[in-house]
Scaffold this motif. Structure first.
Motif, PDB file in Angstrom:
ATOM      1  N   PRO A   1       0.826  -1.210   0.000  1.00 41.96           N
ATOM      2  CA  PRO A   1       0.000   0.000   0.000  1.00 41.96           C
ATOM      3  C   PRO A   1       0.861   1.262   0.000  1.00 41.96           C
ATOM      4  O   PRO A   1       1.977   1.271   0.517  1.00 41.96           O
ATOM      5  CB  PRO A   1      -0.823  -0.131   1.291  1.00 41.96           C
ATOM      6  N   HIS A   2       0.306   2.316  -0.577  1.00 41.70           N
ATOM      7  CA  HIS A   2       1.009   3.603  -0.611  1.00 41.70           C
ATOM      8  C   HIS A   2       1.239   4.140   0.800  1.00 41.70           C
ATOM      9  O   HIS A   2       2.267   4.754   1.081  1.00 41.70           O
ATOM     10  CB  HIS A   2       0.208   4.610  -1.441  1.00 41.70           C
ATOM     11  N   SER A   3       0.292   3.898   1.681  1.00 38.33           N
ATOM     12  CA  SER A   3       0.442   4.263   3.089  1.00 38.33           C
ATOM     13  C   SER A   3      -0.270   3.215   3.923  1.00 38.33           C
ATOM     14  O   SER A   3      -1.196   2.546   3.461  1.00 38.33           O
ATOM     15  CB  SER A   3      -0.138   5.653   3.362  1.00 38.33           C
TER      16      SER A   3
ATOM     17  N   ASP B   1       5.589   0.059   3.754  1.00 37.88           N
ATOM     18  CA  ASP B   1       6.834   0.765   3.459  1.00 37.88           C
ATOM     19  C   ASP B   1       7.602   0.150   2.294  1.00 37.88           C
ATOM     20  O   ASP B   1       8.839   0.073   2.300  1.00 37.88           O
ATOM     21  CB  ASP B   1       7.730   0.823   4.705  1.00 37.88           C
ATOM     22  N   GLY B   2       6.869  -0.333   1.291  1.00 34.10           N
ATOM     23  CA  GLY B   2       7.489  -0.838   0.072  1.00 34.10           C
ATOM     24  C   GLY B   2       7.971  -2.269   0.124  1.00 34.10           C
ATOM     25  O   GLY B   2       8.496  -2.777  -0.875  1.00 34.10           O
TER      26      GLY B   2
ATOM     27  N   SER C   1      -7.944  -9.829   4.289  1.00 32.00           N
ATOM     28  CA  SER C   1      -6.934  -8.776   4.413  1.00 32.00           C
ATOM     29  C   SER C   1      -7.533  -7.594   5.158  1.00 32.00           C
ATOM     30  O   SER C   1      -8.740  -7.359   5.138  1.00 32.00           O
ATOM     31  CB  SER C   1      -6.431  -8.323   3.033  1.00 32.00           C
ATOM     32  N   ARG C   2      -6.663  -6.846   5.800  1.00 31.78           N
ATOM     33  CA  ARG C   2      -7.072  -5.636   6.500  1.00 31.78           C
ATOM     34  C   ARG C   2      -6.005  -4.561   6.270  1.00 31.78           C
ATOM     35  O   ARG C   2      -4.812  -4.821   6.465  1.00 31.78           O
ATOM     36  CB  ARG C   2      -7.216  -5.922   7.997  1.00 31.78           C
TER      37      ARG C   2
ATOM     38  N   THR D   1      -5.709   7.110   8.776  1.00 27.11           N
ATOM     39  CA  THR D   1      -5.101   8.031   9.730  1.00 27.11           C
ATOM     40  C   THR D   1      -4.029   8.869   9.061  1.00 27.11           C
ATOM     41  O   THR D   1      -3.968  10.085   9.210  1.00 27.11           O
ATOM     42  CB  THR D   1      -4.491   7.251  10.908  1.00 27.11           C
ATOM     43  N   LEU D   2      -3.179   8.210   8.243  1.00 29.50           N
ATOM     44  CA  LEU D   2      -2.115   8.940   7.579  1.00 29.50           C
ATOM     45  C   LEU D   2      -2.667   9.929   6.562  1.00 29.50           C
ATOM     46  O   LEU D   2      -2.262  11.073   6.513  1.00 29.50           O
ATOM     47  CB  LEU D   2      -1.182   7.950   6.866  1.00 29.50           C
TER      48      LEU D   2
END
Length: 532
Positions: A181-183, A200-201, A443-444, A450-451
């Motif tokens: 995910p992007h964040s 985080d990639g 999945s969650r 929040t970010l």
């Protein structure tokens, strides 16, 4: 911390006489830290100048944890002209333990918490690993027979039709898995202790097992009553696999071979001490073997740090190799998020130490099943009440329950673990939503909202209010004062410009974009100007 000593004369004009000493002077004239010259900002030994008393006071004033005074030799040096040299805190990173691996030395920021004493791994005089915790009792063959023959079995595992309703298998979104995910953190439960974590990639898989049985044989041994939600070829590109110990339900040979056949040397395996040779025989090439409290990283994800931490369990593959392999838990730290994987463990003081040194964690995967009967399972498997305590010890923001609902290992009712977790969270007056359980394949995505909300609020709380300022040439400029808007938007801003004939016209300026990618900040001194 690195300590460098150099002998210098007391007076340039008068050299002190050489005094032979039985002390080994190599420790005082050479760099005792082999990685010292590779650290950023360090000078060669020949270039080091003495530290004056003023520098000493200023250095101590900067950070009290920068320096630990070394212990002197048993007998004092006869030559008193020994000056101590130590590097500055801001240029030398020596707080984390350095681990030699294929990617070299892994360094991290100085953290005074890592100066606290912790429990290290322990071996017998024959080299076998043993638990250092007083709460540990090794399971015996007599105990196994008593459990199997005389303990009441309360599992009550129903048939497949009922299981599909009470413990369903969800087909994962394979497109969603393709990229982290992007964040935030995306966590997917694949059954038992196998968790797919992306943040985080990086994409990480824990204790993978895709076989129907956890046994040396494909025909006998514990059989899973819930199938894996996907096949190995359905998995996204995996960067790292974390192995907690060598038991068959956590280290499955067919799964290891299939993962290695698909990803090859691009996949990095993190394993406890003793398992390197086993992994090599299985065909794996990119293997990092670690002891408790050691840290390492990934060559393709240089901002990720992975630490191996203790647990209370045991590890073997046969009757003759008990204690050949270490066991433990894993911590993964990225620039934005952190993850803890407990593996398989009984409750002990290790989690308090991990929480003090590495906590808090954003996400923790904690076992909650296979805990009955307690007289037999307590030293090696935590129950839901102890799992909640581990959640507290680790200072975890969100925890996910693993090690349940897949293999028939404990005598408890098959749906009891998540129920007891919620009850214990309520008893401790904790938010039940902070300790979750997922269905197989579910999945969650955590922390993304929040970010995003924080990032948007930092911009959307600012709007523009115009104030006219007369210029010397008669034109009118504008100054902007940022004010919040109710709908969260930033709004439009206008600039008034003089038209021909002295009248004032209006020029529309496009909306300020809300996308973070369209906004950059250029820093000049103490001020920041926003560039669109």
């Amino acid at each position: 911390m690195s300590r460098i000593y150099e002998k210098i004369p007391a007076d340039e004009d008068e050299q002190p006489p050489e005094v032979k000493s039985h002390q080994d002077e190599s420790a005082w004239s050479e760099d005792i830290d082999p990685g010292y010259e590779t650290l950023p900002g360090c000078s060669l030994l020949s270039e080091i100048q003495p530290i004056t008393e003023a520098d000493e006071q200023e250095s101590e004033k900067e950070d009290p944890y920068m320096f630990i005074k070394p212990s002197l030799p048993d007998e004092p040096l006869l030559n008193n002209n020994v000056v101590e040299h130590r590097p500055k805190l801001r240029t030398v990173l020596t707080g984390r333990r350095r681990v030699m691996g294929e990617s070299g030395i892994k360094l991290g920021p100085l953290d005074f918490r890592k100066l606290e004493p912790v429990t290290t791994s322990l071996r017998t005089k024959w080299g076998n690993f043993i638990n250092p915790w007083n709460s540990w009792t090794m399971p015996s063959l007599t105990g196994v027979l008593k459990w199997k023959l005389f303990s009441k079995n309360n599992r009550a595992i129903p048939n497949k039709n009922v299981l599909d309703k009470t413990l369903p298998i969800i087909s994962p979104n394979l497109e969603e898995w393709k990229l982290p995910p992007h964040s935030g953190i995306r966590v997917s439960w694949l059954g038992h202790a196998c968790v797919l974590v992306q943040f985080d990639g990086i994409t990480i898989l824990t204790d993978p097992i895709f076989s129907m049985r956890c046994s040396p044989s494909a025909h006998i041994g514990p059989k899973r009553y819930r199938k894996p939600p996907c096949d190995i070829h359905d998995l996204p590109n995996i960067d790292a696999v974390l192995i907690s110990h060598a038991h068959y339900d956590h280290l499955d040979l067919p799964t290891v071979k299939c993962l290695n056949a698909r990803f090859g040397s691009k996949l990095r395996w993190f394993v406890p001490l003793g398992l390197m040779s086993w992994m090599m025989r299985a065909g794996c090439e990119n293997v990092i073997e670690m002891d408790w409290w050691q840290e390492n990283g990934h060559p393709d994800h240089t901002k990720i740090t992975i630490a191996f931490t203790p647990g209370q369990h045991w590890s073997n593959r046969a009757l003759h190799d008990n204690g050949w392999y270490l066991w433990g838990s894993w911590c993964v730290f990225g620039p934005n998020h952190s993850f803890f994987f407990a593996g398989d463990t009984g409750y002990c003081d290790a989690f308090t130490q991990i929480g003090r040194r590495y906590g808090p964690f954003d996400l923790a995967a904690i076992p909650i099943g296979a805990y009955e009967p307690r007289w037999f399972k307590k030293p090696q498997h935590i129950n839901p009440q102890e799992a909640v305590q581990v959640h507290v010890d680790l200072q975890s923001t969100v925890s996910i329950g693993i090690h349940w609902g897949t293999f028939p290992f404990g005598n408890e009712f098959y749906l009891e673990p998540p129920k007891l977790v919620k009850e214990e969270m309520a008893n401790k007056e904790l938010n039940p939503d902070d300790f979750i359980t997922l269905n197989h394949g579910e999945s969650r995505l955590l922390f993304e909202e929040t970010l995003v909300d924080n990032d948007r609020s930092s911009i959307s709380e600012r709007s523009t209010h115009m104030e006219e300022i007369p210029h010397d040439d008669g034109s009118i400029g504008v100054t902007m004062e940022e004010i919040p808007q109710d709908d969260g938007s930033i709004g439009e801003m206008t600039e008034e410009i003089p038209e021909d004939g002295g009248s004032i016209g209006e020029m529309m300026i496009e909306d300020i974009p809300q996308d973070d990618d369209d906004i950059s900040f250029e820093e000049s001194g103490d001020d920041k100007s926003m560039i669109i």
